[in-house]
Design a protein around this motif. Structure first.
Motif, mmCIF file in Angstrom:
data_model
loop_
_atom_site.group_PDB
_atom_site.id
_atom_site.type_symbol
_atom_site.label_atom_id
_atom_site.label_comp_id
_atom_site.label_asym_id
_atom_site.label_seq_id
_atom_site.Cartn_x
_atom_site.Cartn_y
_atom_site.Cartn_z
ATOM 1 N N ALA A 151 1.216 11.733 9.708
ATOM 2 C CA ALA A 151 1.478 10.396 9.173
ATOM 3 C C ALA A 151 1.789 10.459 7.683
ATOM 4 O O ALA A 151 1.101 11.140 6.913
ATOM 5 C CB ALA A 151 0.284 9.486 9.426
ATOM 6 N N SER A 152 2.829 9.735 7.289
ATOM 7 C CA SER A 152 3.219 9.679 5.875
ATOM 8 C C SER A 152 3.788 8.306 5.561
ATOM 9 O O SER A 152 4.293 7.610 6.451
ATOM 10 C CB SER A 152 4.259 10.754 5.556
ATOM 11 O OG SER A 152 5.436 10.531 6.314
ATOM 12 N N VAL A 153 3.710 7.923 4.280
ATOM 13 C CA VAL A 153 4.177 6.610 3.841
ATOM 14 C C VAL A 153 5.211 6.789 2.744
ATOM 15 O O VAL A 153 5.056 7.622 1.851
ATOM 16 C CB VAL A 153 3.006 5.750 3.326
ATOM 17 C CG1 VAL A 153 3.517 4.441 2.741
ATOM 18 C CG2 VAL A 153 2.021 5.461 4.440
ATOM 19 N N LEU A 183 -2.847 0.400 7.310
ATOM 20 C CA LEU A 183 -2.053 0.347 6.093
ATOM 21 C C LEU A 183 -2.574 -0.737 5.171
ATOM 22 O O LEU A 183 -3.105 -1.748 5.619
ATOM 23 C CB LEU A 183 -0.589 0.063 6.423
ATOM 24 C CG LEU A 183 0.050 0.945 7.502
ATOM 25 C CD1 LEU A 183 1.370 0.358 7.935
ATOM 26 C CD2 LEU A 183 0.223 2.354 6.979
ATOM 27 N N ILE A 238 6.149 3.631 7.260
ATOM 28 C CA ILE A 238 5.264 4.720 7.636
ATOM 29 C C ILE A 238 5.886 5.452 8.804
ATOM 30 O O ILE A 238 6.517 4.846 9.681
ATOM 31 C CB ILE A 238 3.845 4.219 8.005
ATOM 32 C CG1 ILE A 238 2.951 5.400 8.414
ATOM 33 C CG2 ILE A 238 3.880 3.191 9.119
ATOM 34 C CD1 ILE A 238 1.495 5.044 8.610
ATOM 35 N N ARG A 255 0.149 1.926 1.285
ATOM 36 C CA ARG A 255 -0.627 3.167 1.260
ATOM 37 C C ARG A 255 -1.331 3.298 2.605
ATOM 38 O O ARG A 255 -1.672 2.310 3.252
ATOM 39 C CB ARG A 255 -1.631 3.198 0.117
ATOM 40 C CG ARG A 255 -2.620 2.067 0.096
ATOM 41 C CD ARG A 255 -3.416 2.075 -1.213
ATOM 42 N NE ARG A 255 -4.278 0.910 -1.300
ATOM 43 C CZ ARG A 255 -5.547 0.868 -0.883
ATOM 44 N NH1 ARG A 255 -6.090 1.979 -0.357
ATOM 45 N NH2 ARG A 255 -6.261 -0.222 -1.006
ATOM 46 N N LEU A 256 -1.505 4.525 3.008
ATOM 47 C CA LEU A 256 -2.104 4.820 4.301
ATOM 48 C C LEU A 256 -3.617 4.913 4.164
ATOM 49 O O LEU A 256 -4.126 5.758 3.426
ATOM 50 C CB LEU A 256 -1.536 6.134 4.854
ATOM 51 C CG LEU A 256 -2.050 6.594 6.213
ATOM 52 C CD1 LEU A 256 -1.651 5.613 7.305
ATOM 53 C CD2 LEU A 256 -1.513 7.990 6.525
ATOM 54 N N LEU A 316 -2.950 3.201 13.228
ATOM 55 C CA LEU A 316 -2.430 3.411 11.879
ATOM 56 C C LEU A 316 -2.846 2.231 11.015
ATOM 57 O O LEU A 316 -2.469 1.094 11.292
ATOM 58 C CB LEU A 316 -0.894 3.522 11.887
ATOM 59 C CG LEU A 316 -0.292 4.516 12.882
ATOM 60 C CD1 LEU A 316 1.220 4.369 12.914
ATOM 61 C CD2 LEU A 316 -0.684 5.939 12.532
#
Length: 503
Positions: free
Chosen positions: A479-481, A500, A486, A447-448, A498
């Motif tokens: 930004a996406s996971v 995580l 990512i 998860r971000l 970033l």
């Protein structure tokens, strides 16, 4: 759009994140001390004359250690001028910066400031105009516990308990002909060894730093380290490295690739130190203290020192105004330092306030964060645990100074206690967005926590007292996971973080 990928695996470590990597530097130079950290007339000043706003910003910056009192200044410094009743302290000519030193701040004041800010002191001794005995006297004053002259002098000056300073620099940039008391490698190596040996007779557990080269462009670079370490290897723990080679001179692409030079500098010093280790059949390994580094525009008017009969107190000197590109380079240089955490055990951004600094002040007035403040503060806050060895695939582009360099540079850290992984990345392209894909192995779904980017279509934007936050790091909405991967788009001339965590 350019594309690049990074593979992160917590099993592949370089070494621990070292808090001392996030050190800084306070020298009696320009307005770093006077109207920088010390400004008794300021509305936030405390009983010792220290600016509360600067103390707060120093804490926010995440500074761990502060090197003091120089720099070039230390090579002509008489430390005893700066202790005792302030109104009895002498004013001295500072030959290093053609200024007058009023000695309103000295060892005792600096140590009180360190305790207020929560930083570890890193003390430098004068091996330019002085030598073994003066280093021993300062050591006794700072750390002495017995009923002896200099320990009792410290007590008489109000500090009953010893300061217990652990880290000591044996002079400063003694390879440079600009240095007061400049020496050959043989001369300095012998003096440093004698000083280190004597200091260890007082306290064998001190951490001592021998002077390495003041730049990798010095004609004696490499041979200096070899000679000095041959003399001092068994008596010191660190060899220093200094670099201010980095400034934009119309070649933005080369400037953004400045970390290539820092990588080469570190790896060259490591190779030389290890060669001396092998030749001398030594067991320990020498670490690097990169205790002066930054972007510095040395040809600008603000870097011109006074001359002639003008010997001012705290003149405006080296007050560079940093822009977005400068901040990206500083962030990239931090990536280089972290990448070499196995051998770089300490570093000091030079300097802290006003003088090529992340923090700026007006005398008696406002303070603000320069652009370079942000990558340093965020890296110091979020680089935790272990530095990881990354697999990076990136397109490259040509530069005039360094040849082909990768558009992406990055490092990652992993906190085993929380499982958090933090990636620090720069897009060194001057024109193109870069689509970054990061695969993290061994942690399962991610998860971000946060994605921030520092950039500006105008890379020359610089902070001022009126506007210091318009282009601070902002959320990177791209930004996406997905599972263990990512993705984010990094704009040109940008620094990003970033963060995580396990899903």
């Amino acid at each position: 759009m350019l594309t690049a990928s990074v593979t992160v695996d917590p099993a592949f470590t370089v070494g621990p994140v070292r808090s001392r990597t996030f050190g800084s530097f306070v020298e009696h130079l320009g307005r770093c001390v006077y109207t920088g950290i010390h400004d008794p007339g300021h509305p936030t000043a405390d009983a010792d004359g220290f600016r509360g706003d600067v103390i707060d910003l120093t804490r926010e910056l995440g500074v761990s250690t502060v090197r003091y009192p120089g720099g070039n200044f230390v090579s002509g410094y008489r430390w005893e001028d700066g202790v005792g009743p302030v109104d009895e302290r002498p004013r001295r000519l500072d030959l290093a910066w053609h200024s007058t030193e009023p000695n309103l701040v000295g060892v005792d004041e600096f140590m009180r400031w360190c305790r207020k800010t929560g930083v570890e002191p890193m003390m430098a001794v004068n091996l330019g105009t002085r030598g073994v005995q003066d280093a021993l006297d300062l050591l006794e004053y700072c750390n002495g516990t017995s009923d002896t002259h200099f320990a009792n002098l410290r007590r008489a000056n109000g500090a009953e308990e010893p300061y217990d300073i652990r880290m000591w620099c044996l002079g400063n940039e003694m390879d440079g002909p600009w240095q007061i008391g400049h020496k050959t490698a043989e001369e300095y190596g012998r003096l440093a060894a004698e000083t280190a040996r004597a200091m260890r007779m007082v306290d064998p557990d001190l951490e001592l730093v021998a002077c390495g080269s003041s730049s990798s462009t010095m004609p004696t670079f490499g041979s200096w380290e070899q000679t000095v370490l041959t003399e001092t290897y068994e008596h010191v723990d660190f060899v220093s490295a200094h670099v201010y080679y980095y400034e934009e001179d119309g070649d933005l692409a080369s400037f953004l690739a400045s970390a290539v030079n820092m990588d080469h500098f570190i790896e060259s010093v490591v190779a030389t130190a290890d060669a001396v280790r092998a030749a001398g059949k030594h067991e320990k390994r020498i670490a690097i203290s990169f205790d002066e580094w930054n972007v510095w525009y040395q040809k600008r008017a603000e870097s011109k020192v006074p001359e002639g009969d003008d010997w001012p107190v705290a003149p405006v000197l080296l007050e560079d105004k940093y822009n977005v590109a400068d901040a990206v380079v500083v962030g990239n240089l931090l990536i280089s330092l972290l990448r070499h955490t196995d051998r770089v055990h300490a570093a000091s951004l030079a300097q802290l306030v006003n003088v090529i600094a992340p923090i700026m002040t007006e005398p008696g007035g406002r303070s603000w964060r320069q652009t370079i403040f942000h990558p340093f503060a965020l890296t110091a806050r979020h680089a935790v645990g272990e530095v990881l060895r990354l697999a990076i695939e990136s397109p490259s582009h040509d530069t005039a100074k360094y040849g082909a360099v990768s558009a992406l540079d990055a490092v990652a850290t992993h906190d085993p206690e929380t499982g958090e992984v933090t990636v620090f990345a720069v897009n060194r392209s001057t024109t193109d967005d870069l689509e970054l894909s990061v695969a993290v192995r061994g942690l399962g779904d991610l998860r971000l926590l946060e994605a921030l980017t520092l950039s500006n279509p105008d890379h020359t934007w610089a902070a001022t007292a009126d506007d210091s936050e318009s282009f601070a790091p902002r959320a990177n909405e791209s930004a996406s996971v997905s599972g263990e991967r990512i993705a984010a788009v990094l704009p040109p001339v940008s620094w990003s973080i970033l963060r995580l965590a396990r899903g």
